[in-house]
Design a protein around this motif. Structure first.
Motif, PDB file in Angstrom:
ATOM      1  N   GLU A 199       0.802  -1.213   0.000  1.00  0.00           N
ATOM      2  CA  GLU A 199       0.000   0.000   0.000  1.00  0.00           C
ATOM      3  C   GLU A 199       0.837   1.267   0.000  1.00  0.00           C
ATOM      4  N   ALA A 200       1.989   1.233   0.673  1.00  0.00           N
ATOM      5  CA  ALA A 200       2.793   2.445   0.843  1.00  0.00           C
ATOM      6  C   ALA A 200       4.272   2.102   0.859  1.00  0.00           C
ATOM      7  N   PRO A 201       4.833   1.700  -0.286  1.00  0.00           N
ATOM      8  CA  PRO A 201       6.261   1.360  -0.318  1.00  0.00           C
ATOM      9  C   PRO A 201       7.120   2.512   0.196  1.00  0.00           C
ATOM     10  N   GLY A 202       8.111   2.168   1.003  1.00  0.00           N
ATOM     11  CA  GLY A 202       8.977   3.186   1.595  1.00  0.00           C
ATOM     12  C   GLY A 202       8.589   3.533   3.010  1.00  0.00           C
ATOM     13  N   LEU A 203       7.385   3.155   3.424  1.00  0.00           N
ATOM     14  CA  LEU A 203       6.943   3.400   4.790  1.00  0.00           C
ATOM     15  C   LEU A 203       7.306   2.182   5.633  1.00  0.00           C
ATOM     16  N   GLU A 204       8.339   2.299   6.449  1.00  0.00           N
ATOM     17  CA  GLU A 204       8.852   1.173   7.216  1.00  0.00           C
ATOM     18  C   GLU A 204       9.005   1.573   8.682  1.00  0.00           C
ATOM     19  N   PRO A 205       7.935   1.431   9.465  1.00  0.00           N
ATOM     20  CA  PRO A 205       8.022   1.809  10.881  1.00  0.00           C
ATOM     21  C   PRO A 205       8.909   0.859  11.660  1.00  0.00           C
ATOM     22  N   THR A 206       9.494   1.359  12.713  1.00  0.00           N
ATOM     23  CA  THR A 206      10.296   0.533  13.621  1.00  0.00           C
ATOM     24  C   THR A 206       9.473   0.227  14.873  1.00  0.00           C
ATOM     25  N   ASP A 207      10.010  -0.640  15.709  1.00  0.00           N
ATOM     26  CA  ASP A 207       9.377  -0.996  16.993  1.00  0.00           C
ATOM     27  C   ASP A 207       7.980  -1.571  16.829  1.00  0.00           C
ATOM     28  N   LEU A 208       7.690  -2.284  15.739  1.00  0.00           N
ATOM     29  CA  LEU A 208       6.358  -2.857  15.560  1.00  0.00           C
ATOM     30  C   LEU A 208       6.099  -3.902  16.634  1.00  0.00           C
ATOM     31  N   MET A 209       5.136  -3.599  17.498  1.00  0.00           N
ATOM     32  CA  MET A 209       4.804  -4.490  18.600  1.00  0.00           C
ATOM     33  C   MET A 209       3.290  -4.590  18.727  1.00  0.00           C
ATOM     34  N   PRO A 210       2.767  -5.771  19.114  1.00  0.00           N
ATOM     35  CA  PRO A 210       1.316  -5.893  19.312  1.00  0.00           C
ATOM     36  C   PRO A 210       0.831  -4.888  20.345  1.00  0.00           C
ATOM     37  N   PHE A 211      -0.263  -4.200  20.037  1.00  0.00           N
ATOM     38  CA  PHE A 211      -0.810  -3.213  20.960  1.00  0.00           C
ATOM     39  C   PHE A 211      -2.213  -3.584  21.435  1.00  0.00           C
ATOM     40  N   ALA A 212      -3.074  -3.984  20.510  1.00  0.00           N
ATOM     41  CA  ALA A 212      -4.457  -4.275  20.894  1.00  0.00           C
ATOM     42  C   ALA A 212      -5.089  -5.160  19.833  1.00  0.00           C
ATOM     43  N   VAL A 213      -6.169  -5.811  20.210  1.00  0.00           N
ATOM     44  CA  VAL A 213      -7.006  -6.533  19.251  1.00  0.00           C
ATOM     45  C   VAL A 213      -8.337  -5.804  19.177  1.00  0.00           C
ATOM     46  N   GLU A 214      -8.662  -5.330  17.999  1.00  0.00           N
ATOM     47  CA  GLU A 214      -9.885  -4.579  17.780  1.00  0.00           C
ATOM     48  C   GLU A 214     -10.889  -5.425  17.007  1.00  0.00           C
TER      49      GLU A 214
END
Length: 462
Positions: A218-233
């Motif tokens: 969807e958005a090549p070049g967008l690479e966030p760091t620290d991806l961690m589970p936060f919530a289940v919606e």
């Protein structure tokens, strides 16, 4: 399929598609209904009508025949939105309806029952005579029974779990990145601000891999760091299905206008106080406020941290910083990893052990990545910088700085610890490198062998 007639139409003879549903409860039992016409116990199902998809037809039949609404059902991680079984069976002639003998190609979809307690059934009296929940081993259809029993060994346990994932991206200073979706029918949350993300595919090894793939698509070049589970919606699909979504929180502070957005209308930063002015996907405002309350933004950038994009000098271009491990054994061979064939970056290509810097020093990042990816223990004092690559992949891509460090010593043997990214570690002689090497990795190796400390790619070659 090659004929002129619609294959899912009841009028298409001598065969047509029908749809049914294997509704599975938390005790691994499948709902069967008594079919008055045949006297058989069958899974709910029937002919396709004016349905959006075959899966939607199966859901409609469940509701019509048993009263179970789509919102009480969700997809299974083993089969997702694909059929668990396609059964071919003969149907006798029905002179009353003007139908000759024909065949049904019955597409069967698997769903989990979401409520812990069985909902009260409302059976379609003119067609249905009673209902029973049967163990997998007692399912009446031999082909469906075999596939359910096989999938049981792969975790088909009746327990609903997320099969969708999204990314709650923030910059660490109170801003959240939202995606304005197209205002079109047939998509989830049309015309609303939402999070980037989507549904798991059979190629995704886990939901974190789903998020990474969706961001790359969807958005090549967008690479966030620290991806961690936060919530289940909880959300609802366009077909009315219950959709548990695993939300991963991650950090990024780039300029969304430089992202090559492939889906939707725009990406934009928003602060919490702006949420009431936006049309948001259901539950998103509450989710962001909860994250903001649990992760309060500092009043200013931390010591040593780069400024916010809006505070940077005019013309500043923010760079992604990556660390890379140039490791040589006693024979002078270089360690490279073969990236997963479904990787969003450089699939089926050899690359350094590498990772993106989070909010940490580069050498600390290298030490962490070596341990996480390959089980190698490296002491910071045994590391030295041997090459830097400054590159840009395309005119609109975010520039990158690749820092290549060499470790003089380490403990451990390389292990594949992140199989969704790397499928093999191998030592290569520098003169016998494989053809499929990430271009800037090869450039860095050549530079190190030549005694050069710096190289460029994409800016005009040097």
């Amino acid at each position: 399929m090659d004929g002129a007639d619609y294959p899912a139409s009841r009028a298409t003879l001598s065969a047509h598609v029908t749809c049914s549903a294997a509704v599975i409860d938390r005790e691994r039992r499948v709902l069967h209904i008594g079919h008055k016409v045949t006297g058989l116990l069958l899974a709910p199902g029937g002919h396709v009508e004016d349905d959006r998809t075959l899966l939607a037809a199966a859901l409609r039949e469940v509701r019509e025949e048993t009263g179970i609404p789509p919102g009480d059902l969700c997809l299974t991680p083993q089969f997702l939105g694909t059929p668990i079984d396609i059964d071919v069976h003969a149907i006798n002639a029905n002179p009353a309806k003007g139908e000759d003998a024909h065949q049904h190609f019955d597409f069967r979809f698997a769903f989990y029952l979401v409520p812990e307690q069985h909902p009260r059934l409302s059976l379609k009296d003119e067609e249905v005579a009673g209902a029973r929940w049967l163990e997998f081993a007692d399912v009446r259809s031999p082909s469906l029974r075999a596939k359910l029993l096989d999938a049981e060994d792969r975790g088909l346990d009746g327990q609903p779990e997320p099969v969708n994932a999204s990314a709650l991206i923030h910059d660490g200073h109170g801003r959240y990145l939202l995606h304005l979706r197209d205002h079109r029918e047939g998509i989830w949350a049309p015309g609303a601000f939402a999070l980037l993300g989507g549904g798991r595919t059979s190629q995704d090894t886990n939901l974190k891999a789903t998020v990474r793939r969706e961001l790359a698509e969807e958005a090549p070049g967008l690479e966030p760091t620290d991806l961690m589970p936060f919530a289940v919606e909880e959300a609802t699909s366009v077909d009315g299905l219950a959709v548990p979504i695993q939300v991963y929180a991650g950090r990024w502070s780039g300029d969304p206008d430089t992202v090559d957005l492939r889906e939707g209308v725009l990406l934009k930063w928003f602060t919490v106080d702006m949420l009431d002015r936006l049309r948001l996907s259901p539950g998103l405002g509450e989710l962001i406020r909860r994250h903001a309350a649990e992760h309060p933004a500092p009043t200013g950038p931390p010591d040593g941290a780069r400024p916010l994009p809006g505070d940077a000098p005019t013309g500043t271009e923010f760079h992604i910083v990556g660390v890379h491990l140039h490791l040589q054994d006693e024979h002078g061979r270089i360690l490279l990893g073969l990236r997963h064939p479904d990787s969003t970056f450089a699939p089926s290509t050899w690359h350094f052990l590498a990772g993106h810097c989070e909010r940490e020093a580069a050498i600390a990042c290298l030490v962490r990545e070596a341990k996480e990816e390959a089980g190698l223990t490296i002491k910071p004092e045994d590391v030295e910088l041997v090459h830097t690559v400054h590159l840009v992949d395309s005119p609109n891509a975010q520039p990158r700085i690749g820092l290549v460090f060499q470790a003089r010593s380490w403990a451990g043997n390389p292990e594949v610890l992140e199989p969704d990214r790397c499928v093999e570690w191998r030592w290569w002689k520098p003169q016998d490198l494989p053809a499929e090497v990430v271009p800037y990795t090869r450039r860095a190796i050549d530079g190190i062998l030549d005694g050069r400390r710096y190289s460029e790619m994409g800016w005009g070659e040097r």
